[in-house]
Design an enzyme around this catalytic site. Structure first.
Site, PDB file in Angstrom:
ATOM      1  NE  ARG A   1      47.667  14.762  59.734  1.00 28.19           N
ATOM      2  CZ  ARG A   1      47.048  15.541  60.618  1.00 28.19           C
ATOM      3  NH1 ARG A   1      46.555  15.029  61.716  1.00 28.19           N
ATOM      4  NH2 ARG A   1      46.940  16.822  60.403  1.00 28.19           N
TER       5      ARG A   1
ATOM      6  NE  ARG B   1      47.062  12.074  67.671  1.00 28.57           N
ATOM      7  CZ  ARG B   1      46.144  13.017  67.880  1.00 28.57           C
ATOM      8  NH1 ARG B   1      45.913  13.445  69.098  1.00 28.57           N
ATOM      9  NH2 ARG B   1      45.449  13.504  66.875  1.00 28.57           N
TER      10      ARG B   1
ATOM     11  NE  ARG C   1      53.192  14.000  69.461  1.00 27.98           N
ATOM     12  CZ  ARG C   1      53.502  15.049  70.221  1.00 27.98           C
ATOM     13  NH1 ARG C   1      54.644  15.095  70.854  1.00 27.98           N
ATOM     14  NH2 ARG C   1      52.646  16.044  70.351  1.00 27.98           N
TER      15      ARG C   1
ATOM     16  CG  ASP D   1      52.000  19.655  60.909  1.00 25.79           C
ATOM     17  OD1 ASP D   1      51.249  18.684  61.095  1.00 25.79           O
ATOM     18  OD2 ASP D   1      51.579  20.821  60.814  1.00 25.79           O
TER      19      ASP D   1
ATOM     20  CE1 TYR E   1      45.426  24.861  61.539  1.00 26.67           C
ATOM     21  CE2 TYR E   1      45.692  24.753  59.160  1.00 26.67           C
ATOM     22  CZ  TYR E   1      45.180  24.233  60.336  1.00 26.67           C
ATOM     23  OH  TYR E   1      44.422  23.092  60.300  1.00 26.67           O
TER      24      TYR E   1
HETATM   25  O1  1CP Z   1      51.375  10.403  58.034  1.00 24.51           O
HETATM   26  C1  1CP Z   1      51.278  11.481  57.423  1.00 24.51           C
HETATM   27  O2  1CP Z   1      50.286  11.828  56.763  1.00 24.51           O
HETATM   28  C2  1CP Z   1      52.504  12.399  57.409  1.00 24.51           C
HETATM   29  C3  1CP Z   1      52.596  13.449  58.332  1.00 24.51           C
HETATM   30  C4  1CP Z   1      51.607  14.598  58.413  1.00 24.51           C
HETATM   31  C5  1CP Z   1      50.941  15.330  57.406  1.00 24.51           C
HETATM   32  C6  1CP Z   1      50.910  15.070  55.923  1.00 24.51           C
HETATM   33  C7  1CP Z   1      51.275  15.214  59.649  1.00 24.51           C
HETATM   34  C8  1CP Z   1      51.743  14.760  60.974  1.00 24.51           C
HETATM   35  N1  1CP Z   1      50.509  16.316  59.383  1.00 24.51           N
HETATM   36  C9  1CP Z   1      50.271  16.413  58.052  1.00 24.51           C
HETATM   37  C10 1CP Z   1      49.522  17.446  57.327  1.00 24.51           C
HETATM   38  C11 1CP Z   1      48.723  18.438  58.074  1.00 24.51           C
HETATM   39  N2  1CP Z   1      48.988  19.042  59.285  1.00 24.51           N
HETATM   40  C12 1CP Z   1      47.531  19.020  57.575  1.00 24.51           C
HETATM   41  C13 1CP Z   1      46.967  18.726  56.216  1.00 24.51           C
HETATM   42  C14 1CP Z   1      46.183  17.473  56.156  1.00 24.51           C
HETATM   43  C15 1CP Z   1      44.902  17.452  56.980  1.00 24.51           C
HETATM   44  O3  1CP Z   1      44.011  18.256  56.686  1.00 24.51           O
HETATM   45  O4  1CP Z   1      44.844  16.636  57.895  1.00 24.51           O
HETATM   46  C16 1CP Z   1      47.067  19.939  58.521  1.00 24.51           C
HETATM   47  C17 1CP Z   1      45.826  20.794  58.427  1.00 24.51           C
HETATM   48  C18 1CP Z   1      47.991  19.949  59.609  1.00 24.51           C
HETATM   49  C19 1CP Z   1      47.965  20.813  60.812  1.00 24.51           C
HETATM   50  C20 1CP Z   1      47.955  20.034  62.061  1.00 24.51           C
HETATM   51  N3  1CP Z   1      48.982  19.231  62.463  1.00 24.51           N
HETATM   52  C21 1CP Z   1      46.959  19.965  63.046  1.00 24.51           C
HETATM   53  C22 1CP Z   1      45.685  20.771  63.060  1.00 24.51           C
HETATM   54  C23 1CP Z   1      44.552  20.152  62.327  1.00 24.51           C
HETATM   55  C24 1CP Z   1      43.316  21.042  62.436  1.00 24.51           C
HETATM   56  O5  1CP Z   1      42.241  20.432  62.506  1.00 24.51           O
HETATM   57  O6  1CP Z   1      43.417  22.279  62.420  1.00 24.51           O
HETATM   58  C25 1CP Z   1      47.383  19.079  64.036  1.00 24.51           C
HETATM   59  C26 1CP Z   1      46.659  18.661  65.287  1.00 24.51           C
HETATM   60  C27 1CP Z   1      48.669  18.606  63.639  1.00 24.51           C
HETATM   61  C28 1CP Z   1      49.546  17.676  64.399  1.00 24.51           C
HETATM   62  C29 1CP Z   1      49.975  16.462  63.709  1.00 24.51           C
HETATM   63  N4  1CP Z   1      50.646  16.455  62.503  1.00 24.51           N
HETATM   64  C30 1CP Z   1      50.974  15.177  62.154  1.00 24.51           C
HETATM   65  C31 1CP Z   1      50.480  14.311  63.206  1.00 24.51           C
HETATM   66  C32 1CP Z   1      50.633  12.820  63.234  1.00 24.51           C
HETATM   67  C33 1CP Z   1      49.853  15.128  64.151  1.00 24.51           C
HETATM   68  C34 1CP Z   1      49.219  14.675  65.460  1.00 24.51           C
HETATM   69  C35 1CP Z   1      49.944  15.210  66.632  1.00 24.51           C
HETATM   70  C36 1CP Z   1      50.594  14.257  67.595  1.00 24.51           C
HETATM   71  O7  1CP Z   1      51.100  13.172  67.290  1.00 24.51           O
HETATM   72  O8  1CP Z   1      50.640  14.663  68.751  1.00 24.51           O
END
Ligand code: 1CP
Length: 340
Positions: free
Chosen positions: A23, A27, A36, A73, A148
């Site tokens: 990640r 943010r 964003r 994502d 999910y």
């Molecule tokens: O920088 C990076 O790592 C690249 C982009 C990336 C990756 C690899 C994002 C952007 N998401 C992910 C993977 C991801 N998404 C996972 C697997 C890794 C982990 O466990 O963290 C999962 C479970 C998600 C699902 C997801 N996406 C959630 C839910 C998490 C949960 O606790 O259930 C959420 C809130 C997101 C949104 C998201 N995805 C990525 C970002 C930067 C964000 C934040 C949202 C925003 O900017 O508003």
């Protein structure tokens, strides 16, 4: 010149481990929040190549990490199975919950068209990145994506998904095969567009009994790796079965992945003693230690680097960076690892 991460993924132990952070685009960076805030929705953001390219590059410009991870994502794949996905501010992902009956009607759509903009982002990045920076593509692992889809979003204990495995095993097997097959096409597209490493995120691999871990985590991962190889994709694959504990052993033996990412809860010495000596390992700093910073962070980085010395190791967190991490702590981490 071979990129340092590719050397490690090829089994080399380097004196100074390469580093990137899960990640790393996100943010905690003001320049990310800026891009964003101009996007219509999170999904739209992921599917706008110019914006996705820009936020992937931001952490590379600031910290010169050894790898960039594609900004996208894991929850884009349900869209290729005809499911709606949206993100509610402050609440995370939302989907229409999936029942066992719904699964019979699912079909894989035109993955390359629906997720074509992600392929374009990868192509942009492979041109824009510095020569020494590796490009990582990724997808969610089928079990985590399925949780999910079934729950309709994040959930505390994945109860409905776990229950579906025991109660409707055939429906569950079909769902995982569909996700795996759509994911193979998605990752083939990423690799052909220029991704040099592929990572599979199984964020909810924790707490599964052995038969379930085998059927829901190891086998679907194997199906993806075999599918990639059958399509001629030779990139290294990093598997991340988060929270798998002792199940990491079977995962290493049977999933077919090249390398494994370790979460911060896994005992380091146990991992070194029980996982294949030549298998590249990634991890495993506690994201809270990065948030804390200071001497505790330095000491924990030292512990991790010394523990993995002599083994192929990529430095990373044990899970994603949190939005509250000061940029200065990330700078501290990179300086410390590089001995600057
Ligand atoms: O920088 C990076 O790592 C690249 C982009 C990336 C990756 C690899 C994002 C952007 N998401 C992910 C993977 C991801 N998404 C996972 C697997 C890794 C982990 O466990 O963290 C999962 C479970 C998600 C699902 C997801 N996406 C959630 C839910 C998490 C949960 O606790 O259930 C959420 C809130 C997101 C949104 C998201 N995805 C990525 C970002 C930067 C964000 C934040 C949202 C925003 O900017 O508003």
């Amino acid at each position: 010149m071979t990129k340092s991460i590719l050397k490690v993924l090829n089994g080399e132990a380097l004196d100074q481990p390469p580093v990137w952070l899960m990640r790393q685009a996100g943010r905690y960076l003001p320049e990310y929040r800026e891009v964003r805030s101009g996007a219509k929705s999170f999904i739209d953001f992921c599917l706008t190549p110019d914006k996705a390219t820009e936020v992937t590059l931001q952490p590379i410009r600031r910290f010169n990490f050894d790898a960039a991870i594609l900004f996208a994502d894991i929850l884009l794949i349900p869209m290729t199975l005809g499911r709606k996905v949206w993100f509610e501010t402050g609440e995370g992902p939302k989907l229409d919950p999936l029942s066992a009956d719904d699964i019979a009607g699912l079909e894989i759509g035109d993955v390359e068209a629906i997720l074509g903009p992600v392929g374009q982002t990868v192509a942009n990045l492979s041109v824009a990145l510095p020569a020494e920076t590796a490009l990582i593509g990724f997808a969610g692992s089928p079990w985590t994506v399925a949780t999910y889809m079934i729950e309709g979003g994040g959930s505390k204990d994945r109860w409905n998904a776990r229950r579906m495995y025991w109660q409707y095993p055939h429906a569950m097997a079909r769902l995982l095969d569909l996700i795996a097959d759509a994911t193979i096409r998605y990752l083939v597209m990423q690799a052909r567009a220029g991704a040099e490493v592929l990572k599979l995120f199984d964020s909810w691999a924790e707490g599964l009994p052995p038969p379930m871990f085998e059927d829901m985590v190891i086998r679907p991962t194997r199906r993806i790796v075999d599918g990639l190889r059958a399509a001629g994709i030779t990139c290294p694959v990093i598997g991340f079965p988060k929270g798998a504990g002792p199940n990491y052993i079977g995962y290493a033996e049977r999933s077919g992945v090249t390398a494994m990412a370790l979460d911060h809860g896994l005992n380091t010495q146990w991992a070194l003693d029980n996982l294949p000596e030549r298998m590249p390992l990634q991890g495993q700093l506690d994201p809270a230690a990065l948030r804390a910073g200071g001497e505790a962070l330095d000491a924990e980085i030292d512990r991790i680097i010394s523990a993995f010395r002599g083994r192929p190791h990529i430095f990373n967190l044990g899970h994603g960076i949190t939005p509250d991490v000061p940029v200065a702590h990330v700078e501290q981490l990179v300086r410390k690892i590089r001995g600057e």
